[in-house]
Design an enzyme around this catalytic site. Structure first.
Site, mmCIF file in Angstrom:
data_model
loop_
_atom_site.group_PDB
_atom_site.id
_atom_site.type_symbol
_atom_site.label_atom_id
_atom_site.label_comp_id
_atom_site.label_asym_id
_atom_site.label_seq_id
_atom_site.Cartn_x
_atom_site.Cartn_y
_atom_site.Cartn_z
ATOM 1 N N GLN A 97 0.873 -1.170 0.000
ATOM 2 C CA GLN A 97 0.000 0.000 0.000
ATOM 3 C C GLN A 97 0.912 1.223 0.000
ATOM 4 O OE1 GLN A 97 -3.591 -0.540 0.112
ATOM 5 N NE2 GLN A 97 -2.878 -2.610 -0.354
ATOM 6 N N GLY B 145 -11.545 2.703 4.745
ATOM 7 C CA GLY B 145 -10.680 1.821 3.964
ATOM 8 C C GLY B 145 -9.815 2.566 2.938
ATOM 9 N N HIS B 146 -8.945 1.830 2.298
ATOM 10 C CA HIS B 146 -8.034 2.465 1.342
ATOM 11 C C HIS B 146 -8.772 2.958 0.105
ATOM 12 C CE1 HIS B 146 -6.889 -1.728 -0.534
ATOM 13 N NE2 HIS B 146 -8.169 -1.640 -0.309
ATOM 14 N N ASN B 147 -8.277 4.072 -0.440
ATOM 15 C CA ASN B 147 -8.819 4.674 -1.658
ATOM 16 C C ASN B 147 -10.235 5.216 -1.503
ATOM 17 O OD1 ASN B 147 -6.743 2.469 -2.557
ATOM 18 N ND2 ASN B 147 -6.827 3.949 -4.210
#
Lengths: 350, 350, 350
Positions: free
Chosen positions: A203, A244-246
């Site tokens: 990541q 969460g990511h993005n």
């Protein structure tokens, strides 16, 4: 409250449109209309409590402009445009007394890289760690045990509570508040199953937090896989929330405690999510979407909808289904009776 | 991304089976097919985005072996067995550049017991605390503010992010990653009601975390009452997850954010739980059990089942009940009409 | 367990009402009846495991007074009023050996304000921060990386685990245990929407935690808007729980992991909430209210009720509705058949 104010001080702080009555009391407490005693300040923040005003023992009451009653003996009414905002202004003054602006400078026990840039007017509290390439803006306060990773950038007038973290390459705007234990920039959760094992997808993106954002205690904001996870300007996030990511959260959203947003989802501006709401990945919640506590949202939404239930549905439909569900025992009985009747009719007509 | 790569470097990193076309561009970004610009790397990780390949502006695209199209001008295609894995390999290289391996050694500000054993090749960052009897393996990195309790054992090549904790007597295998604020070995939640008060049952067991486990930010793993709470090899745990005392999690499981597992429950290998899933105590989820977000599981499961809903039921049944529930208003109406009709028939035939 | 006990030592610790049989073994482990081996201690804590007693290999078994069987060779039975409590007493002794009382005093690396008051018999571990005006009572232990804010008061014999925080003006009673990462006194979540922006309502109240309270890892307790958020004496809170501002939790409540309580709600004494339960704001849960995991409570409750489901309903109703829901496919079929039959009857009688 810890400090007292006399009427003249409060009048100066609030600037009421109109003053009715007066009190010789010094104000040293804040309480709801019903609980207030002499020496307390109270306020009418919600019309449904209007009935409590005449009997309140508060020495000073903040009221809306259209309030028509008169104060009692040794009691004062301040009429203001928005009593809740007026109260917030007073609380803000109390806050300044409780937690005065600390002296600028870096505490001797902090570990600050020589390659970090800390503004002269910033305060770095005891036992903070600031890594190389990090930048701390003017007026920003890192309280204690705060961690700022390699190359992270923190704007002006931010407040980072104890044990909060802004990890490598992440960015905070101005006037951002991180409460205790917040983690900005934990790894996103991404794996590829390769020969029966979960291989980590590194990541390598970051997190960008806009101006005037507040993030509650122990909440976690994951860094993007690549590119950036974004929290829009003016958004307020409660405790123990997971982003969460993005994910892209728009401006002026409200995310209550324990909300979870899965990866790559977009929240447009003014989205409001109640406590423990879960939002699936790769979807978009349109502007002004609202959801009640524990709602589970797994599909795109229309602007301005109010949702409830798991899976999420329009609020009114959910309310109706809840009512009908409670009538199911009766419905099963009615269908059984119909079957008996039909059976009887069939026999008769046979 | 922070660093750029030329085509030759990327070809060396990825080792594509086949190369189509070429580009003179240096690659300095990663983006989805639709968002990519010249100078970006993109990839086809999911077949549903295949339509986006011909129009992508990415200078380099990672594609599966069976992809048949040709690149545009100044564009290069790498054909690989698994584009997502190839991307992960590239990201891993970026990660090494972003976060280079730190120098081995103990930071001067760390507080390390003279009775602790830290391998020469390990890195102990600023303001970490390591208590007596603890052991830190080769190549392991404790970032900052990390706490390792009395007698805890940490294997080789682990990475412990800021403010993570491995408390007394707990054990981590090799290549374990703890993200910020993770707590391994908090007390289990056990009381006996004695004369109206909850008497604490001391939690004197520990936690054993297998090789290649990753635990997300602010998650908590309780120590066993006695014996051990176990997290199996290769299991990946997201942020804000709670694992109760005496839980045994198998190998290669995936637990998404905000999952909670109650005490003494067993998860066999390859269990996958979506966000906010709750699992009751003293049950067993059989190998390969999967559950959608917010599912509530309170009973043993069969191998390989997919569950949804609270209480949990087979995915397809839950989907069907959701559909039928939305038809309840209509069903109530239909039953009302039947009752009217029957009433009419009874009158006629009477 | 890490330490062994001989039979005489355990007899002294437990003071059994009756002893049957004897063993020459030293006891060095604790295990469930079925798993126990020679040298282990086991116990009958739950009547349903009574069948496992005759075959257990444990060398020593704690049993209730009315247990009638006889021990095997080299096996000893201790008959006691409450085997679980007896076990807890033994575990408590093990705990003292595992985690002996630390030496009193302030670690050289701690940062303690000269205006803080730390009792001579208190222990302040490495890298703790104690601000001005804070007070630490006798026998209290701050483990490591603990933060105590300005003017906070901590009673006697408390135990604060690593990275826990008691922020400005908050109060802990005696014998309170905070596990790792707990935050007492994070800001409440309160805003007023003013011209499209969320204006913060300063949170200038505090938190008051009663005697004998235990709070689990990474849980967060918000300070009141003004006045106090209260956690009553003897209440036990699990990990990752969120308590909103102005909440009043009664005495001897049990809040399991990941519970969330919204602002200004009151829990009376002996309330028990399962994991992931959500409770709305401004309501009262009456004495002894119980709720199963994931229940969503949004209205006042009656004393002693047991609730389940979202929205919460009486446990037995929820169980019944779950059963009827699973019969919905059949019910829709039955109604369809009735419609067909009626249609046929209408035709016949026409």
């Amino acid at each position: 409250m810890k400090h007292s104010f006399d009427l003249a001080q409060l009048e100066e702080i609030v600037s009421p449109e109109q003053v009715r009555g007066s009190t010789t009391r010094t104000i040293h407490g804040i309480a709801a209309l019903k609980e207030a005693e002499a020496g307390d300040l109270s306020f009418l923040g919600n019309a449904k409590y209007k009935v409590d005003v005449p009997a309140t023992q508060a020495s000073l009451v903040l009221l809306p402009l259209d309030y028509e009653g008169e104060p009692g003996d040794d009691q004062c009414f301040f009429l203001v445009k928005n009593p809740s905002v007026a109260l917030a202004t007073i609380c803000s003054r109390i806050e300044q007394r409780l937690w005065p602006t600390p002296h600028a400078g870096i505490h001797a026990s902090a570990v600050v890289s020589k390659d970090a840039e800390v503004h002269d007017s910033a305060t770095v509290g005891p036992l903070c760690v600031i890594e190389a390439g990090a930048k701390i803006g003017p007026g920003t306060h890192l309280q204690a045990h705060v961690f700022v990773g390699r190359g992270a950038k923190i704007g002006a007038d931010c407040w980072l509570s104890p044990s909060s973290q802004v990890t490598s390459s992440c960015i905070l705007g101005d006037r951002v508040r991180l409460h205790g234990g917040v983690i900005v920039g934990s790894d996103g959760f991404g794996y590829e199953l390769v020969e029966g094992r979960h291989a980590k997808v590194p990541q390598v993106g970051s997190v960008e937090v806009g101006d005037d954002v507040e993030i509650g205690a122990n909440s976690t904001i994951d860094r993007a896989r690549f590119s950036r996870t974004v929290i829009g300007r003016g958004t307020k996030i409660d405790n123990l929330v997971q982003i969460g990511h993005n994910v892209v959260v728009g401006q002026h959203c409200i995310l209550c405690a324990q909300v979870g947003i899965s990866g790559s989802t977009t929240l447009e501006d003014y989205v409001v999510l109640g406590g423990q709401v879960g939002v699936g990945g790769h979807i978009t919640l349109a502007k002004g979407t609202q959801a009640g506590g524990q709602t589970g949202i797994t599909a795109n939404t229309e602007p301005g909808v109010t949702l409830n239930g798991t899976p999420a549905m329009p609020f009114h439909l959910e309310r109706r289904l809840v009512v009908l569900n409670r009538k199911l025992p009766d419905l099963f009985k009615r269908v059984g009776q119909l079957e008996t009747l039909i059976e009887a009719i069939k026999k008769t007509s046979a």
